[in-house]
Design a protein around this motif. Structure first.
Motif, short mmCIF file in Angstrom:
data_model
loop_
_atom_site.label_atom_id
_atom_site.label_comp_id
_atom_site.label_asym_id
_atom_site.label_seq_id
_atom_site.Cartn_x
_atom_site.Cartn_y
_atom_site.Cartn_z
N PRO A 33 -3.35 1.11 -8.15
CA PRO A 33 -3.34 0.77 -6.72
C PRO A 33 -2.70 1.86 -5.89
CG PRO A 33 -2.55 -1.06 -8.07
CD PRO A 33 -2.62 0.14 -8.96
N ARG A 34 -3.12 1.94 -4.64
CA ARG A 34 -2.53 2.91 -3.71
C ARG A 34 -1.03 2.68 -3.62
NH1 ARG A 34 -3.96 5.25 1.32
NH2 ARG A 34 -6.08 4.47 1.09
N TYR A 35 -0.27 3.78 -3.64
CA TYR A 35 1.17 3.66 -3.51
C TYR A 35 1.55 3.42 -2.06
CZ TYR A 35 6.10 4.79 -3.27
OH TYR A 35 7.45 4.75 -3.01
N THR A 36 2.41 2.46 -1.83
CA THR A 36 2.89 2.15 -0.49
C THR A 36 4.40 2.21 -0.48
OG1 THR A 36 1.03 0.62 -0.17
CG2 THR A 36 2.86 0.45 1.38
N PRO A 37 5.00 2.94 0.47
CA PRO A 37 6.46 3.01 0.53
C PRO A 37 7.08 1.62 0.61
CG PRO A 37 5.46 4.59 2.03
CD PRO A 37 4.35 3.74 1.51
N VAL A 38 8.27 1.49 0.04
CA VAL A 38 8.94 0.20 0.00
C VAL A 38 9.11 -0.38 1.41
CG1 VAL A 38 11.08 -0.98 -0.64
CG2 VAL A 38 10.15 0.80 -2.12
N SER A 39 9.38 0.49 2.39
CA SER A 39 9.62 0.01 3.75
C SER A 39 8.40 -0.63 4.38
CB SER A 39 10.08 1.19 4.63
OG SER A 39 9.08 2.18 4.68
N LYS A 40 7.21 -0.36 3.83
CA LYS A 40 5.99 -0.89 4.42
C LYS A 40 5.36 -2.00 3.59
CE LYS A 40 4.74 3.34 6.89
NZ LYS A 40 5.00 2.75 8.21
N ARG A 41 5.89 -2.26 2.41
CA ARG A 41 5.26 -3.24 1.53
C ARG A 41 5.27 -4.64 2.12
NH1 ARG A 41 7.54 -1.05 -4.35
NH2 ARG A 41 6.64 1.04 -4.12
N GLN A 42 6.30 -4.96 2.91
CA GLN A 42 6.36 -6.28 3.51
C GLN A 42 5.28 -6.48 4.57
OE1 GLN A 42 10.22 -6.47 5.29
NE2 GLN A 42 9.77 -4.95 6.86
N ASP A 43 4.64 -5.37 5.01
CA ASP A 43 3.58 -5.47 6.03
C ASP A 43 2.21 -5.68 5.42
OD1 ASP A 43 5.45 -4.98 8.04
OD2 ASP A 43 5.21 -2.81 7.90
N LYS A 44 2.10 -5.57 4.10
CA LYS A 44 0.79 -5.69 3.47
C LYS A 44 0.09 -7.02 3.76
CE LYS A 44 1.24 -2.48 -0.42
NZ LYS A 44 1.13 -2.33 -1.89
#
Length: 227
Positions: A90-101
């Motif tokens: 899966p595409r890597y997403t910074p921790v700071s943005k994971r809650q926005d998924k």
């Protein structure tokens, strides 16, 4: 030239365990000779734990022996450090943005229902289980999920989103939507600009006739007395 994976720690080991010159160590590790001198004198900011380049397969013992026998010899690295390569997934997403998924997933489900769970997962970098839970509104945090554009959230680029939507639409047999909302306004604007241009031409012609005493001059006529 390739350098050891941990140049300062390697230099510390070579200083403590070989008779190589500071210049040889500095060149091999990609450091300034004064840095090697500081490591040898224990004047570096912190005492480094040495890293054995022989055990790391970065330097052969034969190379060390050649260097110790000849101060002008330049050490040759056995191989460069292994490069970290990202495996498929899966595409890597910074921790700071994971809650926005979840918000981005909800937006895509609402605005682009033609996209499959696999396409959404590849675009956003999430699992099918999460997407399905949001579709079925069984997600544990569904009460706080608000559909938001994933581009605005920084989860993907506009180009990636457009490409994914186009691919999904083509697979679903959907034609690309054509926005005709401004068609009438566009035609009206063109007509208005054409009328303004024609009126400006008439005004210029009338002004020229008035300047010439009301006499219409033939096209291309140049008044020899006008400067």
């Amino acid at each position: 030239m390739a350098q050891p994976l941990m140049p300062h720690a390697t230099a510390s080991w070579l200083v403590d365990n070989t008779a190589l010159s500071f210049e040889q160590i500095a060149e091999f590790c990609g450091l300034h000779i004064l840095e090697v001198q500081a490591i040898a004198d224990d004047t570096a900011a912190t005492k480094l734990a040495g890293r054995d380049p022989v055990r790391a397969h970065e330097l052969a013992i034969e190379e060390i022996e050649k260097g110790q026998a000849d101060p002008d010899y330049r050490l040759k690295m056995s191989k460069g450090p292994e490069q970290v390569r990202r495996t498929k997934g899966p595409r890597y997403t910074p921790v700071s943005k994971r809650q926005d998924k979840p918000d981005g997933i909800a937006w895509i489900i609402r605005n682009h229902p033609e996209m499959t769970d696999g396409q959404i997962g590849a675009l956003i970098g999430t699992t099918r289980t999460t997407i399905q839970a949001i579709r079925e509104r069984s997600h544990w945090n569904i009460a706080n999920i608000t559909p938001k554009d994933p581009v605005t959230l920084g989860l993907c680029s506009q180009r990636e989103l457009d490409a994914a939507v186009a691919k999904a639409g083509k697979a679903a047999g959907l034609e690309a939507p054509v926005d005709n909302r401004l068609a009438g306004d566009r035609e009206a604007l063109i007509s208005e600009l054409r009328a303004e241009r024609e009126q400006a031409a008439r005004d210029a012609e009338n002004a020229e006739n008035a300047e010439n005493g009301g006499i219409a001059l033939p096209p291309g006529f140049v008044d020899p007395f006008k400067r």
